[in-house]
Design a protein around this motif. Structure first.
Motif, PDB file in Angstrom:
ATOM      1  N   GLU A  98      -6.662  -5.452  -2.986  1.00  9.03           N
ATOM      2  CA  GLU A  98      -6.923  -4.330  -2.277  1.00  9.03           C
ATOM      3  C   GLU A  98      -5.917  -3.825  -0.655  1.00  9.03           C
ATOM      4  O   GLU A  98      -5.252  -3.433  -1.075  1.00  9.03           O
ATOM      5  CB  GLU A  98      -8.064  -3.694  -2.252  1.00  9.03           C
ATOM      6  CG  GLU A  98      -9.026  -3.774  -3.488  1.00  9.03           C
ATOM      7  CD  GLU A  98     -10.494  -3.921  -3.781  1.00  9.03           C
ATOM      8  OE1 GLU A  98     -11.269  -3.834  -4.284  1.00  9.03           O
ATOM      9  OE2 GLU A  98     -10.948  -3.902  -2.278  1.00  9.03           O
ATOM     10  N   ASN A  99      -6.385  -4.801   0.432  1.00  9.45           N
ATOM     11  CA  ASN A  99      -5.004  -4.283   1.188  1.00  9.45           C
ATOM     12  C   ASN A  99      -4.289  -5.027   1.554  1.00  9.45           C
ATOM     13  O   ASN A  99      -3.428  -4.004   2.304  1.00  9.45           O
ATOM     14  CB  ASN A  99      -5.908  -5.905   2.382  1.00  9.45           C
ATOM     15  CG  ASN A  99      -6.947  -5.629   2.485  1.00  9.45           C
ATOM     16  OD1 ASN A  99      -7.879  -4.287   2.504  1.00  9.45           O
ATOM     17  ND2 ASN A  99      -7.806  -6.848   3.390  1.00  9.45           N
ATOM     18  N   VAL A 100      -3.518  -5.323   0.394  1.00 10.76           N
ATOM     19  CA  VAL A 100      -2.247  -5.643   0.405  1.00 10.76           C
ATOM     20  C   VAL A 100      -2.218  -3.853  -1.094  1.00 10.76           C
ATOM     21  O   VAL A 100      -0.550  -3.393  -0.228  1.00 10.76           O
ATOM     22  CB  VAL A 100      -1.378  -7.008  -1.124  1.00 10.76           C
ATOM     23  CG1 VAL A 100      -0.014  -6.585  -1.012  1.00 10.76           C
ATOM     24  CG2 VAL A 100      -1.884  -8.287   0.007  1.00 10.76           C
ATOM     25  N   LEU A 101      -2.163  -3.870  -1.628  1.00 14.49           N
ATOM     26  CA  LEU A 101      -2.144  -2.192  -2.244  1.00 14.49           C
ATOM     27  C   LEU A 101      -1.586  -1.002  -1.737  1.00 14.49           C
ATOM     28  O   LEU A 101      -1.294  -0.428  -1.609  1.00 14.49           O
ATOM     29  CB  LEU A 101      -2.836  -1.828  -3.577  1.00 14.49           C
ATOM     30  CG  LEU A 101      -2.707  -3.555  -4.499  1.00 14.49           C
ATOM     31  CD1 LEU A 101      -3.382  -3.342  -5.441  1.00 14.49           C
ATOM     32  CD2 LEU A 101      -0.470  -3.167  -5.478  1.00 14.49           C
ATOM     33  N   TYR A 102      -3.179  -0.891  -0.455  1.00 18.45           N
ATOM     34  CA  TYR A 102      -3.092  -0.032   0.490  1.00 18.45           C
ATOM     35  C   TYR A 102      -2.107   0.225   1.154  1.00 18.45           C
ATOM     36  O   TYR A 102      -1.334   1.228   1.698  1.00 18.45           O
ATOM     37  CB  TYR A 102      -4.326   0.006   1.125  1.00 18.45           C
ATOM     38  CG  TYR A 102      -5.319   0.366   0.515  1.00 18.45           C
ATOM     39  CD1 TYR A 102      -5.483   1.476   0.908  1.00 18.45           C
ATOM     40  CD2 TYR A 102      -6.888  -0.538   0.223  1.00 18.45           C
ATOM     41  CE1 TYR A 102      -6.918   2.174  -0.191  1.00 18.45           C
ATOM     42  CE2 TYR A 102      -7.614   0.013  -0.001  1.00 18.45           C
ATOM     43  CZ  TYR A 102      -8.253   1.754  -0.405  1.00 18.45           C
ATOM     44  OH  TYR A 102      -9.420   2.293  -1.061  1.00 18.45           O
ATOM     45  N   ASP A 103      -0.923  -1.611   1.220  1.00 16.44           N
ATOM     46  CA  ASP A 103       0.057  -0.891   2.204  1.00 16.44           C
ATOM     47  C   ASP A 103       1.065  -0.256   1.899  1.00 16.44           C
ATOM     48  O   ASP A 103       2.351   0.195   1.849  1.00 16.44           O
ATOM     49  CB  ASP A 103       0.271  -2.341   2.661  1.00 16.44           C
ATOM     50  CG  ASP A 103      -0.079  -2.390   3.997  1.00 16.44           C
ATOM     51  OD1 ASP A 103      -1.545  -2.324   4.306  1.00 16.44           O
ATOM     52  OD2 ASP A 103      -0.316  -4.326   3.911  1.00 16.44           O
ATOM     53  N   HIS A 104       0.914   0.079   0.368  1.00 15.22           N
ATOM     54  CA  HIS A 104       2.112   1.060  -1.066  1.00 15.22           C
ATOM     55  C   HIS A 104       1.527   2.050  -0.207  1.00 15.22           C
ATOM     56  O   HIS A 104       1.800   2.552  -0.127  1.00 15.22           O
ATOM     57  CB  HIS A 104       1.677   0.194  -1.864  1.00 15.22           C
ATOM     58  CG  HIS A 104       2.987   0.784  -3.356  1.00 15.22           C
ATOM     59  ND1 HIS A 104       3.198   2.103  -3.570  1.00 15.22           N
ATOM     60  CD2 HIS A 104       4.217  -0.197  -3.658  1.00 15.22           C
ATOM     61  CE1 HIS A 104       4.851   1.874  -3.502  1.00 15.22           C
ATOM     62  NE2 HIS A 104       4.923   0.685  -4.445  1.00 15.22           N
ATOM     63  N   PRO A 105       2.902   2.768  -0.264  1.00 10.60           N
ATOM     64  CA  PRO A 105       3.040   3.890   0.542  1.00 10.60           C
ATOM     65  C   PRO A 105       2.238   5.092  -0.539  1.00 10.60           C
ATOM     66  O   PRO A 105       1.965   6.310  -0.257  1.00 10.60           O
ATOM     67  CB  PRO A 105       4.545   4.499   1.027  1.00 10.60           C
ATOM     68  CG  PRO A 105       5.273   3.146   0.479  1.00 10.60           C
ATOM     69  CD  PRO A 105       4.496   2.087  -0.364  1.00 10.60           C
ATOM     70  N   ALA A 106       2.779   4.882  -1.962  1.00  9.17           N
ATOM     71  CA  ALA A 106       1.787   5.562  -2.647  1.00  9.17           C
ATOM     72  C   ALA A 106       0.856   5.828  -3.904  1.00  9.17           C
ATOM     73  O   ALA A 106       0.156   5.802  -4.459  1.00  9.17           O
ATOM     74  CB  ALA A 106       2.127   5.589  -4.172  1.00  9.17           C
ATOM     75  N   VAL A 107       0.154   4.458  -2.919  1.00 11.87           N
ATOM     76  CA  VAL A 107      -1.287   3.796  -3.216  1.00 11.87           C
ATOM     77  C   VAL A 107      -2.505   5.301  -1.962  1.00 11.87           C
ATOM     78  O   VAL A 107      -2.441   4.935  -1.218  1.00 11.87           O
ATOM     79  CB  VAL A 107      -1.451   2.419  -2.934  1.00 11.87           C
ATOM     80  CG1 VAL A 107      -3.349   2.658  -3.457  1.00 11.87           C
ATOM     81  CG2 VAL A 107      -0.696   2.284  -4.123  1.00 11.87           C
ATOM     82  N   ALA A 108      -3.383   5.634  -2.877  1.00 15.28           N
ATOM     83  CA  ALA A 108      -4.169   6.580  -1.918  1.00 15.28           C
ATOM     84  C   ALA A 108      -5.197   5.799  -1.784  1.00 15.28           C
ATOM     85  O   ALA A 108      -6.031   6.078  -0.735  1.00 15.28           O
ATOM     86  CB  ALA A 108      -4.776   7.436  -2.589  1.00 15.28           C
TER      87      ALA A 108
END
Length: 506
Positions: free
Chosen positions: A417-427
């Motif tokens: 989850e921490n990695v995916l939160y770094d993606h600019p399209a993920v809220a």
């Protein structure tokens, strides 16, 4: 340290009687007026026949009544019991059956929640409550319960099982005042906005911080972003507590970038790490210090915190945004192997254990559960997996019960989850384990995309594979409109694992 919040309320009522204490809607109560209401409640409870140790429950949306009952119970020696009004009637019946309150105050619109309660306690409707309260004397009864006597019962959200009533004492809750003064820079000049539900420690507990210092508390009935930013401007709010998803919603309020938010000194957040992109925007728009916290109902709130100076998006300390901070000075902290109880080395994952006078007295009517949670020598077993770096910062991995075992490898969803939160399209994102024919189970990510963004499953999986070992990466991504959450903003992974919820997302 003062071990009773009641003493602090009385002191402020005597020394600064006209200072604003609590605002809700169009009404602002001074400290003298609020203290008098608490005394009236204490006398009303006595007139009702309640004795020391009796429970007083309330099922209602946020309002002054919860705080009045809290301090009224303190003066009467009773125990305050705010109940989650978002629960189902069967759950409400279970809590009332377990706690057996002598009195219940219920909001009219929520009476249907009592449908499955076979023998409801003596009940007062919220509309009748002011007259019930004001029929009694405002004279302070002068009682001061012992520090170790129970004052508050909060039922856990039940994300890992049936709700349990966490019993907190006067002494447990007094650490909120110490934290407010020593670590959160609260004083009599502070204006604290409280929007979290008052049946949760992040609501009632956080709501007692500025009040304990003689500050002004602005209470919201619920989280409405536009109303929150309006209240910040109207009352010149200095402090607030929000989960990261609410912070993000505040940033999306139309025109917020042009609003005057200069009064804010500190935004406290918890429940999840904050994304670097969100933090950068928040610092730019709000211009205040951010503080992360980690705690539980069982620890009377925060036990680990990270101060504003460690929030460094884009700088050399940016990695600390994944940490929840360092243990607060009055708590003993340990990371242990839950199987052996032995400490783990720096950088290795272990279970967080806390020993402190802030730890709960136990679970109501559940001595066996209490014994499993608090060791004979006083250590609270949190069930949360974490590691600590060489500088003492604690990084939450997950709850051990949420750990995914895939092909014999342990995978912690929070790491993904921490990695995916770094993606600019993920809220927003939550990862759970789903069945897999070959590996037993495998990670699956459920993603809420940012407004206007259209990421693909392949794009997000590739994003994680560039940053994590492949066995840790999700093998599937589902896009959803919202993640199931409880009232405090905590994602309900138990609900996500329900096959019916999974089918609905298909």
């Amino acid at each position: 340290m003062e071990t009773n919040l009641l003493t602090l309320l009385r002191r402020h009522a005597a020394l600064t009687p006209d200072a604003p204490c609590l605002t809700f809607g169009d009404e602002t109560l001074s400290f003298a007026a609020f203290d008098a209401r608490a005394s009236r409640v204490a006398h009303a409870l006595a007139a009702q026949g309640l004795q020391a140790g009796d429970r007083v429950a309330i099922i209602a949306r946020n309002g002054p009544a919860q705080f009045e009952l809290f301090f009224g119970c303190a003066k009467a020696g009773a125990i305050c019991l705010p109940i989650n009004w978002r629960l189902a009637p069967r759950e409400i019946a279970g809590i009332l059956g377990d706690s057996t309150p002598a009195l219940l105050i219920v909001e009219e619109a929520l009476q249907g929640l009592l449908a499955e309660t076979l023998t409801p306690p003596a009940t007062i409707l919220l509309a009748e409550y002011p007259a019930w309260r004001d029929a009694e004397s405002p004279h302070d009864p002068g009682t001061l319960p012992a520090p170790e006597s129970p004052l508050l019962i909060l039922y856990t959200s039940g994300t890992t099982g049936l709700p349990k009533g966490v019993v907190l004492s006067h002494c447990n809750l007094s650490f909120l005042a110490q934290m407010a003064h020593e670590l959160w820079e609260m004083s009599a000049r502070s204006v604290n906005l409280v929007a979290s539900p008052l049946f949760h420690i992040g609501g009632i507990g956080y709501g007692l911080t500025a009040l304990s210092q003689g500050g002004h508390t602005v209470l919201m009935q619920q989280v409405v972003p536009a109303e929150i930013v309006a209240a910040i401007q109207t009352y010149r709010v200095t402090h607030g507590f929000f989960v990261p998803t609410v912070i993000q919603m505040l940033l999306e309020v139309p025109g917020v970038a042009e609003m005057d938010m200069s009064s804010i000194n500190r935004i406290v957040y918890g429940g999840a790490p904050i994304g670097e992109a969100v933090l950068k925007r928040a610092i730019t728009m709000l211009g205040c210090g951010f503080m992360s916290t980690y705690g539980m109902t069982e620890t009377a709130g925060t036990v680990i915190m990270m101060p504003p100076e460690d929030h460094d998006p884009g700088g050399p300390l940016a990695h600390r945004l994944r940490a929840c901070g360092r243990p607060m000075p009055w708590n003993e902290f340990a990371l242990v192997d839950p199987a052996t109880g032995e400490p783990v080395a720096v950088g290795e994952v272990g279970e967080i254990r806390i020993r402190s006078e802030a730890i709960m007295l136990g679970y109501w009517n559940k001595p066996a559960e209490t014994a499993k949670t608090i060791t004979p020598d006083g250590w609270m077993c949190t069930g949360d997996a974490a590691y600590q770096d060489a500088d003492g910062y604690v990084y939450i991995h997950d709850r051990f019960k949420d750990m995914i075992v895939s092909g014999g490898e342990n995978i912690y969803p929070t790491e993904i989850e921490n990695v995916l939160y770094d993606h600019p399209a993920v809220a927003a994102v939550a990862v759970i384990g789903v069945p897999h024919k070959r590996w037993g189970e495998t990670p699956m990510a459920f993603v809420v995309a940012r407004a206007g963004a259209m990421p693909t499953e392949a794009e997000l999986i590739a994003f994680t594979r560039a940053r994590l070992a492949h066995y840790k990466c999700p093998t599937a991504v589902a896009f959803v409109a919202a993640l199931p959450q409880n009232a405090s903003g905590k994602i309900l992974k138990k609900e996500m694992r329900d096959p019916r919820w999974l089918e609905e997302q298909a």
